[in-house]
Each structure stands twice: as structure tokens, then as C-alpha cells.
Write a protein that holds these residues in place. Structure first.
Motif, PDB file in Angstrom:
ATOM      1  N   LEU A  14       0.840  -1.196   0.000  1.00  0.00           N
ATOM      2  CA  LEU A  14       0.000   0.000   0.000  1.00  0.00           C
ATOM      3  C   LEU A  14       0.874   1.245   0.000  1.00  0.00           C
ATOM      4  O   LEU A  14       2.024   1.204   0.457  1.00  0.00           O
ATOM      5  CB  LEU A  14      -0.901   0.014   1.241  1.00  0.00           C
ATOM      6  CG  LEU A  14      -1.998  -1.041   1.314  1.00  0.00           C
ATOM      7  CD1 LEU A  14      -2.577  -1.103   2.716  1.00  0.00           C
ATOM      8  CD2 LEU A  14      -3.090  -0.757   0.291  1.00  0.00           C
ATOM      9  N   PRO A  15       0.342   2.373  -0.479  1.00  0.00           N
ATOM     10  CA  PRO A  15       1.087   3.637  -0.355  1.00  0.00           C
ATOM     11  C   PRO A  15       1.315   3.994   1.114  1.00  0.00           C
ATOM     12  O   PRO A  15       0.691   3.408   2.017  1.00  0.00           O
ATOM     13  CB  PRO A  15       0.151   4.655  -1.020  1.00  0.00           C
ATOM     14  CG  PRO A  15      -0.803   3.857  -1.833  1.00  0.00           C
ATOM     15  CD  PRO A  15      -0.947   2.532  -1.161  1.00  0.00           C
ATOM     16  N   ALA A  16       2.170   4.964   1.352  1.00  0.00           N
ATOM     17  CA  ALA A  16       2.487   5.360   2.726  1.00  0.00           C
ATOM     18  C   ALA A  16       1.242   5.843   3.469  1.00  0.00           C
ATOM     19  O   ALA A  16       1.079   5.585   4.667  1.00  0.00           O
ATOM     20  CB  ALA A  16       3.552   6.451   2.712  1.00  0.00           C
ATOM     21  N   GLN A  17       0.365   6.560   2.776  1.00  0.00           N
ATOM     22  CA  GLN A  17      -0.896   7.001   3.376  1.00  0.00           C
ATOM     23  C   GLN A  17      -2.038   6.555   2.450  1.00  0.00           C
ATOM     24  O   GLN A  17      -2.573   7.333   1.671  1.00  0.00           O
ATOM     25  CB  GLN A  17      -0.931   8.515   3.582  1.00  0.00           C
ATOM     26  CG  GLN A  17      -2.147   8.978   4.381  1.00  0.00           C
ATOM     27  CD  GLN A  17      -2.149  10.468   4.638  1.00  0.00           C
ATOM     28  OE1 GLN A  17      -1.495  11.247   3.944  1.00  0.00           O
ATOM     29  NE2 GLN A  17      -2.905  10.891   5.641  1.00  0.00           N
ATOM     30  N   PRO A  18      -2.427   5.297   2.546  1.00  0.00           N
ATOM     31  CA  PRO A  18      -3.430   4.776   1.609  1.00  0.00           C
ATOM     32  C   PRO A  18      -4.809   5.362   1.857  1.00  0.00           C
ATOM     33  O   PRO A  18      -5.166   5.721   2.985  1.00  0.00           O
ATOM     34  CB  PRO A  18      -3.423   3.272   1.905  1.00  0.00           C
ATOM     35  CG  PRO A  18      -2.977   3.176   3.331  1.00  0.00           C
ATOM     36  CD  PRO A  18      -1.997   4.285   3.523  1.00  0.00           C
ATOM     37  N   ARG A  19      -5.570   5.458   0.792  1.00  0.00           N
ATOM     38  CA  ARG A  19      -6.986   5.828   0.910  1.00  0.00           C
ATOM     39  C   ARG A  19      -7.765   4.541   1.117  1.00  0.00           C
ATOM     40  O   ARG A  19      -7.686   3.615   0.315  1.00  0.00           O
ATOM     41  CB  ARG A  19      -7.467   6.547  -0.345  1.00  0.00           C
ATOM     42  CG  ARG A  19      -6.765   7.875  -0.597  1.00  0.00           C
ATOM     43  CD  ARG A  19      -7.526   8.683  -1.626  1.00  0.00           C
ATOM     44  NE  ARG A  19      -8.814   9.089  -1.097  1.00  0.00           N
ATOM     45  CZ  ARG A  19      -9.970   9.054  -1.774  1.00  0.00           C
ATOM     46  NH1 ARG A  19      -9.994   8.583  -3.012  1.00  0.00           N
ATOM     47  NH2 ARG A  19     -11.088   9.445  -1.222  1.00  0.00           N
ATOM     48  N   ALA A  20      -8.526   4.473   2.213  1.00  0.00           N
ATOM     49  CA  ALA A  20      -9.241   3.246   2.569  1.00  0.00           C
ATOM     50  C   ALA A  20     -10.719   3.528   2.754  1.00  0.00           C
ATOM     51  O   ALA A  20     -11.113   4.598   3.236  1.00  0.00           O
ATOM     52  CB  ALA A  20      -8.660   2.650   3.849  1.00  0.00           C
ATOM     53  N   LEU A  21     -11.528   2.546   2.394  1.00  0.00           N
ATOM     54  CA  LEU A  21     -12.984   2.617   2.549  1.00  0.00           C
ATOM     55  C   LEU A  21     -13.431   1.459   3.418  1.00  0.00           C
ATOM     56  O   LEU A  21     -13.112   0.306   3.137  1.00  0.00           O
ATOM     57  CB  LEU A  21     -13.671   2.526   1.183  1.00  0.00           C
ATOM     58  CG  LEU A  21     -15.196   2.428   1.197  1.00  0.00           C
ATOM     59  CD1 LEU A  21     -15.819   3.741   1.675  1.00  0.00           C
ATOM     60  CD2 LEU A  21     -15.729   2.067  -0.193  1.00  0.00           C
ATOM     61  N   ASP A  22     -14.182   1.767   4.476  1.00  0.00           N
ATOM     62  CA  ASP A  22     -14.779   0.746   5.336  1.00  0.00           C
ATOM     63  C   ASP A  22     -16.277   0.715   5.049  1.00  0.00           C
ATOM     64  O   ASP A  22     -17.003   1.653   5.370  1.00  0.00           O
ATOM     65  CB  ASP A  22     -14.511   1.087   6.809  1.00  0.00           C
ATOM     66  CG  ASP A  22     -15.004   0.017   7.771  1.00  0.00           C
ATOM     67  OD1 ASP A  22     -15.461  -1.048   7.308  1.00  0.00           O
ATOM     68  OD2 ASP A  22     -14.939   0.251   8.997  1.00  0.00           O
ATOM     69  N   ILE A  29     -10.264  -1.446   0.173  1.00  0.00           N
ATOM     70  CA  ILE A  29     -11.687  -1.471   0.535  1.00  0.00           C
ATOM     71  C   ILE A  29     -11.902  -2.660   1.454  1.00  0.00           C
ATOM     72  O   ILE A  29     -11.482  -3.780   1.148  1.00  0.00           O
ATOM     73  CB  ILE A  29     -12.594  -1.569  -0.708  1.00  0.00           C
ATOM     74  CG1 ILE A  29     -12.431  -0.307  -1.575  1.00  0.00           C
ATOM     75  CG2 ILE A  29     -14.048  -1.749  -0.292  1.00  0.00           C
ATOM     76  CD1 ILE A  29     -13.234  -0.331  -2.864  1.00  0.00           C
ATOM     77  N   VAL A  30     -12.554  -2.405   2.581  1.00  0.00           N
ATOM     78  CA  VAL A  30     -12.795  -3.420   3.594  1.00  0.00           C
ATOM     79  C   VAL A  30     -14.304  -3.630   3.732  1.00  0.00           C
ATOM     80  O   VAL A  30     -15.053  -2.661   3.922  1.00  0.00           O
ATOM     81  CB  VAL A  30     -12.192  -2.987   4.948  1.00  0.00           C
ATOM     82  CG1 VAL A  30     -12.553  -3.980   6.042  1.00  0.00           C
ATOM     83  CG2 VAL A  30     -10.685  -2.831   4.833  1.00  0.00           C
ATOM     84  N   VAL A  31     -14.727  -4.885   3.617  1.00  0.00           N
ATOM     85  CA  VAL A  31     -16.143  -5.248   3.780  1.00  0.00           C
ATOM     86  C   VAL A  31     -16.203  -6.364   4.812  1.00  0.00           C
ATOM     87  O   VAL A  31     -15.847  -7.504   4.518  1.00  0.00           O
ATOM     88  CB  VAL A  31     -16.772  -5.720   2.449  1.00  0.00           C
ATOM     89  CG1 VAL A  31     -18.274  -5.942   2.631  1.00  0.00           C
ATOM     90  CG2 VAL A  31     -16.504  -4.736   1.322  1.00  0.00           C
ATOM     91  N   VAL A  32     -16.624  -6.028   6.015  1.00  0.00           N
ATOM     92  CA  VAL A  32     -16.611  -6.990   7.115  1.00  0.00           C
ATOM     93  C   VAL A  32     -18.031  -7.257   7.601  1.00  0.00           C
ATOM     94  O   VAL A  32     -18.713  -6.360   8.082  1.00  0.00           O
ATOM     95  CB  VAL A  32     -15.717  -6.494   8.267  1.00  0.00           C
ATOM     96  CG1 VAL A  32     -15.844  -7.403   9.488  1.00  0.00           C
ATOM     97  CG2 VAL A  32     -14.258  -6.440   7.820  1.00  0.00           C
TER      98      VAL A  32
END
Length: 201
Positions: free
Chosen positions: A37-45, A113-116
Motif C-alpha cells: 500500500l502507499p504510505a498514506q493509503p486511501r481506505a474505505l470501510d 476497501i474493507v467489507v466486514v
């Protein structure tokens, strides 16, 4: 999602349902250090609830957006984020309507992207388009089970591994595990857990 369903979720969170869950998904905690991942990744929960996974990602340097239908859950999440000094963007949206109809920006791209424990296979397919090249999707969904397990009683909210993988067939599969685990609160759950990546090209 129907208005009645939304009211039920609001009531669950107001009554303290899921409020004691502060630990991130063990699947996320296991895989996050392994992802490129990049140093500051863009993430979606996705369907973030009170934000346990979003806050975990933010504490590890990600720029996080958490999306959920329940305003009461997001209010609790925002309070926890403020106390932890963890900047997270919280968005109320009905993901059952799909990405665009939920009012989410069409051009959004995420490194992770995280789908839990949220099942919406059509949305899973849509999410592929919102991964940046080389981006990762990590999913953990309730699986069918012959044993008495925690989680949804309605079998429509459980899915076998094959349909889950098929919904993400545009991605490169890195890991797929199916089976029973015990949560930190000792509840037995049946899960399909997957990690996949969008090709970088």
C-alpha cells in the motif's frame, strides 16, 4: 434498504448493540501488514458500524472513509474517533441502493476497501470499479453453517465461498479461507474471508 430495516438498525445501535466491539477484524489485522500500500493509503470501510475497522486503519496511517446506513452508529463512531484523535470521514448512505444511487462520488478510488460481515454481492462487483490500480479488497462475510453460530439467522445474509469469489472475479485472488472461528467474545462464527487485488496495469 427499507425504512423498517433502517429503523431496526438505528434501534440496535441506540440500544448498545455492537457497542462493545472495539477490536478490529482479525482478518484485517492479519493481512494489513502484508499488503503493498502507499504510505498514506486511501481506505474505505463499507458498512462500518461504530467504526472499529475504520479506526484501526486510521491509527495505522490510512486516510479513511467509513460508510453506514445508521446515523446512530456513525455518531458513536465519530465520538470514538474524536477521543482517539483519529481523523475519519463518516458518510451516511444506503448501500443497498448501489454506489451511485446511494449518492457516493462516482470517481472515488481507494487503495483498500474493507467489507466486514456485510453481504451485498452486487455491491461487491461495483466496488471493484472503485479500487485504484493495484488496490486491495478485503472481505469477511458470514458463511452457511450446519452448526449453531452467531450472526444472521436469515440464510439470505450468508454466502458460500464460490459466489463471493465470482462477484470479485475481475480481481486477482490472494487468499480465501472458509471455516469457523471464535471471536474475542468467544462467539462461534462461520466465515468466508477473502483478499483480492486489482491488477496494477
Amino acid at each position: 434498504m427499507s425504512a423498517d430495516d433502517q429503523r431496526r438498525w438505528e434501534q440496535r445501535y441506540r440500544s448498545g448493540s455492537h457497542g462493545t466491539r472495539r477490536h478490529p477484524s482479525a482478518w484485517l489485522a492479519r493481512w494489513l501488514p502484508r499488503l503493498e500500500l502507499p504510505a498514506q493509503p486511501r481506505a474505505l470501510d463499507v458498512a462500518c458500524g461504530t467504526g472499529r475497522n475504520a479506526l484501526y486503519l486510521a491509527s495505522r496511517g490510512a486516510e479513511v472513509t467509513g460508510v453506514d446506513i445508521a446515523r446512530s452508529a456513525l455518531e458513536q463512531a465519530a465520538e470514538l474517533a474524536l477521543a482517539a484523535d483519529a481523523p475519519v470521514t463518516w458518510v451516511q448512505a444506503d448501500l443497498e441502493r448501489g454506489w451511485a444511487r446511494a449518492g457516493l462520488p462516482a470517481a472515488e478510488r481507494f487503495d483498500l476497501i474493507v467489507v466486514v460481515r456485510y453481504l451485498n454481492l452486487p455491491l461487491m462487483t461495483e466496488l471493484v470499479r472503485h479500487l485504484a490500480p493495484g488496490g486491495w479488497l478485503l472481505a469477511e462475510v458470514h458463511a452457511p453453517s450446519e452448526l449453531p453460530v452467531a450472526g444472521p439467522r436469515n440464510p439470505e445474509f450468508r454466502v458460500a465461498a464460490e459466489p463471493l469469489q465470482a462477484a470479485l472475479n475481475a480481481l486477482t485472488l490472494h487468499s480465501l479461507e472458509s471455516g469457523w472461528i471464535r471471536d474475542p467474545d468467544q462467539r462461534l462464527v462461520a466465515l468466508n474471508r477473502l483478499v483480492a487485488r486489482r491488477p496494477a496495469g
